[in-house]
Enzyme design. Sequence first.
Site, PDB file in Angstrom:
ATOM      1  CG  LEU A  77      -1.762  -1.241   1.478  1.00 58.00           C
ATOM      2  CD1 LEU A  77      -2.702  -0.999   2.649  1.00 58.00           C
ATOM      3  CD2 LEU A  77      -2.536  -1.635   0.243  1.00 58.00           C
ATOM      4  N   GLY A  80       0.062   6.741   0.605  1.00 53.45           N
ATOM      5  CA  GLY A  80       0.195   7.763   1.645  1.00 53.45           C
ATOM      6  C   GLY A  80       1.207   8.832   1.299  1.00 53.45           C
ATOM      7  CD  GLN A 156      -5.284   5.215  -2.587  1.00 47.62           C
ATOM      8  OE1 GLN A 156      -4.118   5.329  -2.267  1.00 47.62           O
ATOM      9  NE2 GLN A 156      -6.255   5.308  -1.717  1.00 47.62           N
ATOM     10  CG  HIS A 185      -6.049   0.397   4.361  1.00 46.58           C
ATOM     11  ND1 HIS A 185      -6.832  -0.533   4.992  1.00 46.58           N
ATOM     12  CD2 HIS A 185      -5.434   1.093   5.345  1.00 46.58           C
ATOM     13  CE1 HIS A 185      -6.699  -0.420   6.301  1.00 46.58           C
ATOM     14  NE2 HIS A 185      -5.865   0.567   6.556  1.00 46.58           N
ATOM     15  CG  ASP A 215       4.151   3.132   7.054  1.00 45.26           C
ATOM     16  OD1 ASP A 215       3.705   1.962   7.041  1.00 45.26           O
ATOM     17  OD2 ASP A 215       3.604   4.045   7.693  1.00 45.26           O
ATOM     18  CE  LYS A 362       1.446   3.610  10.430  1.00 51.16           C
ATOM     19  NZ  LYS A 362       1.096   3.510   8.985  1.00 51.16           N
TER      20      LYS A 362
END
Length: 460
Positions: A77, A80, A156, A185, A215, A362
Amino acid sequence: MSADGLAQAQNKMRDAGVAPAAIDVFTHYYGELEAGATGLVLEDTIEPLLDPDKLADVEISDDAAAAAIQKTAVIKLNGGLGTSMGMDKAKSLLPVRDGKSFLDIIAAQVLHAREAYGARLPLVLMNSFRTQDDSLEALAAHRGIEVEGLPLDFLQNREPKIRVDDLTPVDWPADPSLEWCPPGHGDIYTALLSSGVLDALLDAGFLYASVSNSDNLGAVPNAQIAGWFAQSGAPYAAELCPRTPADRKGGHLAIRKADGQLILRDTAQTAPEEMDYFTDEFRHPFFHTNNLWFDLVAIKKALTERGAVLGLPLIRNEKTVDPTDGTSPKVYQLESAMGAAIEVFEGATAIVVGRERFLPVKTTNDLLLLRSDAYELGDDAGLRLAVEKAPLIDLDSKHYKTVSAFDAHFPHGAPSLKAATSLTVKGDWSFGENVTVTGDASLADEGEPRTLGDGSTLAG
């Protein structure tokens, strides 16, 4: 259903070229929103998951592991932007170790696993429109990363933000891009189908997908887990880790009392008055890592039977259309969680893995830790602790929240943290070259910018 509001949203999506399957999914969630769905999972409707399989107890032969990973694709994914850390491009392009970005390290992990197992092991990114170009350019530097006949990415979907007051798509001429949001997601399933990537993987002979966030550098391609998943015959599986006090806000799996099905509960699906249950690491002792395994045939079958609408629980996020302007119109973002698909598949399961498979970044606290000598980069490009326990990092958000501010305070890189238990920094402190931190160390706010000189030792 608000026919006018829905029609406006559908037309907006069609005009923007959004895939019909994604419009169908949005229509489903719009109906849920208007019906008053909140997506809440109440404590008295679930039972804790207390005894899932543990990878440490699993016995998989080398041949079975190798055979499984040869039929596995890696999906990351990658939509971001790292906005919470002050970034405006793909978060995965952030240098995280020895000048290498997340994507550099992921590519190295995949290339190493291919060589180790003789597997094709394609790497496919789920990008957003804002991450696609830069990310593909970065991957192009890794010769041989492509697998013939398969794309390196798919996009996406996007959907309109919906006004809270009248459930119409919001209009924001000051910045029309803010009128749109990703569907969470959970959109991965719809996007895999509508992009043609799901069929391309199946046509190329792949049966399984290992999916994780870009990440999270701990989610290294793992043949033993692939072998366990193949041997289980499950259509779907989630990786879990034992919960600690630091993981109380993370989502967890539970067993729905009504039918015994595994489900995912996230923070946004917990009633405020039940947060004590949610954050109790003894009541719910494992957290969900968002490292997932799919049987691609089962995914295709479910999407085909349901008209691309898996019906994952709604996550209704209320925000302002401009996140930086609290006076801008309030909107709903209609989202779903990828991990919530566990409740769609009968026979779905989970496995407890080591903490080394969960290393998300994060905040700049996480970034400092992974850049430090508390971690080592292995031959397989996996980041692993070089000490018994990772030190706890707490940097003053007033001075270290954004990546640019963080880098300015650590111009010579991270201090040595391998002898540290914790590091707490309050105030405006910069770190010189070759600084060493030991024990439980802290710096107090001195009211003005200060610097730890080169070669300093900060002792607890």
